[in-house]
Design an enzyme around this catalytic site. Structure first.
Site, short mmCIF file in Angstrom:
data_model
loop_
_atom_site.label_atom_id
_atom_site.label_comp_id
_atom_site.label_asym_id
_atom_site.label_seq_id
_atom_site.Cartn_x
_atom_site.Cartn_y
_atom_site.Cartn_z
N SER A 124 -6.57 -4.69 5.57
CA SER A 124 -5.52 -3.79 6.03
C SER A 124 -6.10 -2.52 6.62
O SER A 124 -7.15 -2.03 6.16
CB SER A 124 -4.63 -3.43 4.83
OG SER A 124 -3.78 -2.36 5.15
N TYR A 148 -3.78 0.24 -4.23
CA TYR A 148 -3.65 -0.93 -3.35
C TYR A 148 -4.77 -0.90 -2.30
O TYR A 148 -5.48 -1.90 -2.09
CB TYR A 148 -2.27 -0.94 -2.68
CG TYR A 148 -2.23 -1.77 -1.42
CD1 TYR A 148 -2.32 -3.15 -1.49
CD2 TYR A 148 -2.16 -1.16 -0.17
CE1 TYR A 148 -2.32 -3.91 -0.33
CE2 TYR A 148 -2.16 -1.90 0.99
CZ TYR A 148 -2.24 -3.27 0.91
OH TYR A 148 -2.25 -4.02 2.06
N LYS A 152 -8.06 -3.49 -1.61
CA LYS A 152 -8.42 -4.13 -0.33
C LYS A 152 -9.87 -3.80 0.04
O LYS A 152 -10.62 -4.67 0.49
CB LYS A 152 -7.48 -3.66 0.79
CG LYS A 152 -6.12 -4.31 0.75
CD LYS A 152 -6.14 -5.74 1.26
CE LYS A 152 -4.83 -6.45 0.96
NZ LYS A 152 -4.82 -7.87 1.28
N ASP A 294 1.76 10.06 3.49
CA ASP A 294 1.89 9.59 4.87
C ASP A 294 0.95 10.36 5.80
O ASP A 294 0.51 11.46 5.49
CB ASP A 294 3.33 9.77 5.37
CG ASP A 294 4.13 8.48 5.27
OD1 ASP A 294 3.53 7.43 4.97
OD2 ASP A 294 5.36 8.53 5.49
C1 UD1 Z 1 2.33 1.21 4.80
C2 UD1 Z 1 1.36 1.31 3.64
C3 UD1 Z 1 0.04 0.74 4.03
C4 UD1 Z 1 0.20 -0.67 4.58
C5 UD1 Z 1 1.17 -0.64 5.75
C6 UD1 Z 1 1.41 -1.98 6.40
C7 UD1 Z 1 2.18 3.33 2.49
C8 UD1 Z 1 1.88 4.75 2.12
N1 UD1 Z 1 1.25 2.71 3.23
O1 UD1 Z 1 1.84 2.03 5.81
O2 UD1 Z 1 -0.83 0.74 2.93
O3 UD1 Z 1 -1.05 -1.16 4.99
O4 UD1 Z 1 2.40 -0.12 5.28
O5 UD1 Z 1 2.17 -2.81 5.57
O6 UD1 Z 1 3.19 2.79 2.12
N2 UD1 Z 1 9.19 5.40 7.39
C9 UD1 Z 1 10.39 6.08 7.39
N3 UD1 Z 1 11.39 5.62 6.58
C10 UD1 Z 1 11.25 4.54 5.76
C11 UD1 Z 1 10.01 3.85 5.76
C12 UD1 Z 1 9.00 4.32 6.58
O7 UD1 Z 1 10.57 7.05 8.11
O8 UD1 Z 1 12.19 4.20 5.02
C13 UD1 Z 1 8.14 5.86 8.30
C14 UD1 Z 1 6.84 6.28 7.63
O9 UD1 Z 1 6.87 7.62 7.29
C15 UD1 Z 1 5.82 5.95 8.73
C16 UD1 Z 1 6.43 4.73 9.43
O10 UD1 Z 1 7.81 4.75 9.12
O11 UD1 Z 1 5.73 7.00 9.64
C17 UD1 Z 1 5.84 3.42 8.98
O12 UD1 Z 1 5.93 3.33 7.57
P1 UD1 Z 1 5.56 1.99 6.78
O13 UD1 Z 1 6.28 0.84 7.38
O14 UD1 Z 1 5.77 2.25 5.33
O15 UD1 Z 1 4.02 1.75 7.11
P2 UD1 Z 1 2.74 2.72 6.87
O16 UD1 Z 1 3.14 4.04 6.36
O17 UD1 Z 1 1.94 2.70 8.12
#
Ligand code: UD1
Length: 364
Positions: A124, A148, A152, A294
């Site tokens: 990842s 997590y 990895k 984040d």
């Molecule tokens: C998450 C994981 C990461 C994993 C990746 C892919 C965390 C901190 N990290 O990363 O370890 O490898 O997924 O599966 O969880 N967002 C919102 N609202 C939400 C959910 C997300 O605004 O309800 C935003 C987040 O702030 C971010 C983006 O959407 O900017 C993507 O979030 P997310 O899908 O959780 O992925 P990652 O943060 O990149």
């Protein structure tokens, strides 16, 4: 080739199975089903026209893993089987170390005992933490920020040592950015247990009416529109990369670690708008505080995957949203399993479920 797919009933594993089968490989799925649905088997049968062999095996059960390799012959292994919820890993780090790291050691032991020396491993982009620069290359500093991610990174390192010191063992570590989308049939897709932690499944559940509105974590990031930017990659592109990685291993007989992303960043609001277009539904959302841990902007430099594997992403954000929506609208409750799996506690409770599929393996 005859390929063992550990975690083959999960989101990325099940999609990879469709690509492997279409390329003529013979598949054997091993899955504990603690975080995936047994219904995937029937869905794969509907897509492929035949059901791949499927064994209920938990990698923590060293005897069952050894028995699987004693009963079956494999040319290579693709290893997806792991717990992956960041928040849960902070609450239960030892469960993550045990399940992910110990499970991987059992798999590697069984592979070596059986003389199977080719592995494709699901890693990842989480191993990069908050990168100093984007796009992120494979030689960027590795700095994990949760258990997590630690699991990895440790798995990559264990596999890397085997590759270094065992001339009969080669592996490709695939560092996924943000996998989304679904198979174009709408028959398989992402079905997270409980409240989705990731953005795309949350948007899907808002669109289908299971959740009221999306909370956008932060509107003041130093990005194009103030919301977080990520490299979303269609799961079918990702699946194809696994088949290409297998070809690389057999063609070149050497190991590699490669990023899998599109090389393009998309903000939360850009994804919300694209999903609205694809689904024809408005996605209610509001901006709230940033989520702890984040980062502003992460996207891949995918050029190594292109030069080594001959792979590059082909599907864009609109295709990702269209296919995710097709899956979600055809399956509003996902696979409809009871209860929502996906916690380490659940994993522990259901670990010893008897294997109806393969009594030989359950018998050890
Ligand atoms: C998450 C994981 C990461 C994993 C990746 C892919 C965390 C901190 N990290 O990363 O370890 O490898 O997924 O599966 O969880 N967002 C919102 N609202 C939400 C959910 C997300 O605004 O309800 C935003 C987040 O702030 C971010 C983006 O959407 O900017 C993507 O979030 P997310 O899908 O959780 O992925 P990652 O943060 O990149």
């Amino acid at each position: 080739m005859r390929i063992l797919v550990c975690g083959g009933a999960g989101f990325i594993g099940s999609h990879t199975c469709t690509v492997l089968a279409e390329r003529g490989h013979e598949l054997v799925i091993a899955d504990s089903f603690v975080n995936s649905s047994p219904r995937v088997e029937g869905r794969l049968e509907a897509i492929l026209g035949h059901a791949p062999a499927c064994h209920r095996v938990d990698l923590l059960d060293r005897g069952a893993v050894a028995a699987l390799f004693a009963c079956e012959r494999f040319d290579a292994v693709i290893h997806f089987a792991a717990l992956k919820a960041v928040g849960e890993s902070c609450e239960r780090p030892l469960d993550y170390f045990d399940n992910n790291i110990a499970g991987t050691i059992h798999l590697l032991q069984a592979m070596r005992a059986a003389g199977v020396g080719r592995l494709v491993f699901s890693s990842s982009a989480t191993v990069y933490g908050d990168p100093d620069t984007v796009p992120v290359c494979e030689d960027a500093a590795l700095r994990v920020s949760n258990p997590y991610g630690r699991s990895k990174l440790v798995m990559e390192q264990l596999i890397g040592d085997l590759c270094t010191y065992d001339p009969g063992f080669q592996a490709v570590n695939l560092r996924y950015f943000n996998p989304v989308g679904a198979h174009p049939s709408g028959l398989i897709g992402e079905d997270p247990g409980g409240i989705p932690g990731n953005l795309m499944p949350y948007i899907c559940q808002v669109a289908v009416g299971r959740r009221e509105r999306l909370e956008v974590f932060g509107g003041d990031w130093p990005t194009v529109d103030g919301t977080g930017v990520r490299d979303y990659i269609h799961v079918m592109d990702l699946a194809r990369a696994h088949a290409d990685a297998l070809d690389f291993l057999f063609r070149e007989r050497r190991s590699a670690t490669v990023n899998l992303g599109t090389g393009r960043g998309t903000s939360v609001l850009q994804l919300v708008r694209a999903f609205g277009r694809a689904s024809g539904r408005e996605i209610p959302h509001r901006i709230v505080a940033r989520r702890a841990g984040d980062v502003a902007e992460v996207y891949a430099d995918p050029s190594l995957a292109r030069s080594l594997l001959g792979w590059q992403a082909e599907l864009d954000i609109d295709a990702m949203c269209r296919d995710a929506w097709r899956w979600q609208s055809m399956n509003p409750d996902g696979y409809g399993d009871e209860p929502a799996a996906g916690t380490a506690a659940h994993a522990t409770a259901s670990r010893r479920v008897p294997d109806q599929v393969s009594e030989a393996i359950a018998g050890g």
